[in-house]
Scaffold this motif. Structure first.
Motif, short mmCIF file in Angstrom:
data_model
loop_
_atom_site.label_atom_id
_atom_site.label_comp_id
_atom_site.label_asym_id
_atom_site.label_seq_id
_atom_site.Cartn_x
_atom_site.Cartn_y
_atom_site.Cartn_z
N PRO A 141 53.03 49.73 35.73
CA PRO A 141 51.78 49.63 34.85
C PRO A 141 51.27 51.12 34.90
O PRO A 141 50.59 51.33 33.78
N ALA A 142 51.45 51.87 36.06
CA ALA A 142 50.72 53.17 35.82
C ALA A 142 51.29 54.04 34.85
O ALA A 142 50.68 55.02 34.54
N GLU A 143 52.61 53.65 34.34
CA GLU A 143 53.30 54.87 33.34
C GLU A 143 52.84 54.22 31.91
O GLU A 143 53.57 54.75 30.97
N ARG A 144 52.22 53.17 31.57
CA ARG A 144 52.09 52.57 30.44
C ARG A 144 51.05 53.11 29.44
O ARG A 144 51.31 53.06 28.16
N GLN A 145 49.97 53.88 30.07
CA GLN A 145 49.10 54.33 28.91
C GLN A 145 49.78 55.74 28.27
O GLN A 145 48.91 55.61 27.07
N LEU A 248 45.11 51.68 35.34
CA LEU A 248 44.30 52.69 35.25
C LEU A 248 44.20 53.32 36.76
O LEU A 248 43.37 54.07 36.86
N GLY A 249 44.99 52.56 37.59
CA GLY A 249 44.87 53.11 39.22
C GLY A 249 43.52 52.53 39.89
O GLY A 249 43.17 52.85 41.08
N ASP A 250 43.00 51.46 39.26
CA ASP A 250 41.63 50.87 39.87
C ASP A 250 41.46 49.41 39.21
O ASP A 250 40.83 49.21 38.44
N ILE A 251 41.95 48.30 40.34
CA ILE A 251 41.99 46.96 40.01
C ILE A 251 40.64 46.34 39.73
O ILE A 251 40.33 45.48 39.39
N ARG A 252 39.68 47.14 40.45
CA ARG A 252 38.24 47.00 40.40
C ARG A 252 37.39 47.53 39.53
O ARG A 252 36.13 47.43 39.46
N LEU A 253 38.20 48.13 38.37
CA LEU A 253 37.45 48.74 37.47
C LEU A 253 36.34 48.02 36.49
O LEU A 253 35.34 48.52 36.14
N LEU A 254 36.66 46.60 36.34
CA LEU A 254 35.81 45.75 35.66
C LEU A 254 34.34 45.72 36.51
O LEU A 254 33.42 45.78 35.49
N GLU A 255 34.30 45.55 37.76
CA GLU A 255 33.23 45.57 38.36
C GLU A 255 32.27 46.92 38.09
O GLU A 255 31.10 46.82 38.42
N THR A 256 33.08 48.09 37.86
CA THR A 256 32.26 49.11 37.59
C THR A 256 31.76 49.20 35.99
O THR A 256 30.68 49.73 35.71
N LEU A 257 32.66 48.89 35.26
CA LEU A 257 32.48 48.78 33.76
C LEU A 257 31.29 48.04 33.16
O LEU A 257 30.55 48.22 32.58
#
Length: 491
Positions: A141-145, A248-257
């Motif tokens: 997943p880290a290489e997909r962006q 994107l390196g952060d599975i908890r990014l939704l909690e921040t967004l």
């Protein structure tokens, strides 16, 4: 001066398809096409198809045939298929349905204007050969962006500098052009595309691809643009929102967004859909149940609750664990909404499995329940399983669980009598009066709230109301205070 080219977009399927249609509309408007609502008034009718289940595929074919009939009646000169069914079947669909003048895949979206012009001019654009889109992105997943792959809703090309009024990229050169196709106060925003799960009954990853997140800045930019267009409620969609950020390196990014989205000027409500029970985190539950303007709404993909059936589906969980998850949510927010879909008649499903599903449904107190009878999907693992049930048994179980679901959701709505709710006004109907939705009700898929009439109750208005009755899954509520608007209620 040459006559303007006109195009109509007919959208079937889910909210993700609606976003894709608005991206196509944006691209076409930027290239000088006039968008019209009625396919009969268009030179080209573009049907955004759904390829999820057999019933949806039939609806897509019917829509294409209906649009084709317009060629003998009015202005319409060409009918073009896009969307999931077109992507999934490509040449096969074109050969089976010669009434479609073109079958375009996702790779054609960036050049949609040229493709339609070619078809309109009598030319032929070769239908694409379907391929497993999971193989187009790196396994990691880290290489997909950085991968150069067509991703509807993620447009990676640079939009033109001089854009028509009402059309704008959400933010920067990576964001998709988008043109709203309706004036609803609600709009969907894509968080991601694709899915890395391998549910044995589901073909979606094969034609939508592996999971890839949109960058937070793009999601925020598009949300701000929609708020400027008058949107009051945003619904975040993808095949699996709980995976957002893992690439994107952060599975908890939704909690921040989510808090950042809730702070966007003009918005009244943010709703998150498509949550996987096995991926729910305590921190995500906290944000969804305690953040102002974030709806405490849980669209949880349970699919079944009998352990044996879930394992055959390549899924996780069981009745007790699912009930514990719902209990944890309601401990944080007693009025939280919860909905889910279920498949009955899966290969190998026993009467004991159905009884276990009934036990779960009875204890879950879900606000909305969708029930589907199992059918084989091309290319899925489950299509190869032994132990297929007779269609009559599947139909009987579908009817049985559907009846139970209707009874239970009506009971759940009745439990809400006496609650104070915040209602987003969706529309004002001459016959039905003011219709809206509470926090536990997503557009179209769940119930609605009937508010009667009132001069200040206009679409997009948030109203505080008390539930006084229920009709099935629908609620009847009375606005509180001075028209019940949230400004006067001290939000």
């Amino acid at each position: 001066m040459p006559e303007r080219r006109t195009v109509a977009l007919v959208t079937l399927g889910c909210a993700r398809n609606e976003v894709d249609s608005e991206e196509l509309a944006g691209r076409l408007a930027a290239d000088g096409w006039d968008l019209v609502e009625d396919a009969a008034d268009a030179d080209v009718a573009v049907v955004n198809t759904c390829g999820f289940v057999e019933a949806a595929k039939k609806d897509s074919v019917d829509a294409l045939l209906e649009a084709n009939d317009l060629k003998d009646q009015g202005r319409t000169q060409a009918v073009v298929a896009v969307g999931c069914m077109a992507e999934r079947y490509g040449k096969e669909l074109a050969e089976a349905l010669p009434e479609a003048d073109g079958v375009l895949g996702f790779d054609d979206y960036a050049d949609i204007s040229d493709r339609l012009q070619t078809i309109l001019s009598g030319g032929v654009h070769a239908s694409h050969t379907p391929r497993d889109r999971r193989k187009l992105l790196p396994i990691s997943p880290a290489e997909r962006q950085s991968a150069d792959v067509a991703l509807p809703g993620h447009a990676q090309d640079t939009p033109p500098a001089d854009l028509p009024e009402g059309l704008a990229p959400a933010s920067g050169p990576r964001a998709p052009l988008r043109r709203r196709l309706e004036s609803s106060p609600v709009a969907s925003v894509k968080l991601a595309s694709g899915c890395d799960r391998r549910c044995s009954f589901c073909a979606i990853p094969s034609f939508r691809g592996s999971f890839i997140s949109r960058r937070p800045s793009d999601v925020l930019g598009e949300t701000r643009w929609l708020a400027e267009q008058g949107v009051k409620e945003i619904m975040l969609v993808s095949e699996n929102n709980t995976s957002y950020g893992k690439d994107l390196g952060d599975i908890r990014l939704l909690e921040t967004l989510l808090p950042e989205l809730a702070a966007v000027d003009g918005l009244e409500r943010i709703r998150v859909s498509y949550l996987q029970p096995a991926e729910m985190r305590p921190g995500l539950i906290d944000v969804l149940t305690s953040t102002e303007k974030i709806a405490p709404y849980f669209d949880l993909s349970f699919q079944h609750s009998a352990p044996g059936v879930l394992r055959a589906m390549r899924r996780f969980g069981d009745t007790d664990r699912f009930l514990e998850l719902l209990e944890a949510i309601r401990a944080k927010a007693p009025q939280a909404g919860a909905r889910s879909n279920f498949i009955v008649g899966f290969p190998g499903e026993t009467e004991d499995d159905v009884a276990e599903l009934e036990r779960f449904l009875t204890g879950a107190r879900l606000d909305a329940i969708g029930v589907f009878g199992y059918s084989d999907e091309d290319g899925t693992e489950a299509a190869t399983y032994e132990g297929k049930l007779d269609p009559e048994i599947v139909a009987e179980r579908l009817a049985r669980i559907s009846r139970l679901a209707e009874e239970l959701t009506a009971q759940r709505a009745e439990e809400r009598i006496g609650e104070t709710i915040e209602v987003m006004v969706d529309r004002v109907d001459e016959e039905d009066g003011v219709i809206g939705r509470a926090a536990h009700q997503a557009p179209e898929t769940d119930g609605q709230v009937m508010l009667g009439t009132g001069p200040d109750l206009v679409p997009g208005r948030m109203v505080v109301a008390k539930v006084v009755a229920s009709e099935g899954v629908d609620l009847i509520a009375e606005p509180l205070g001075d028209g019940g608007c949230t400004e006067e209620a001290g939000r």
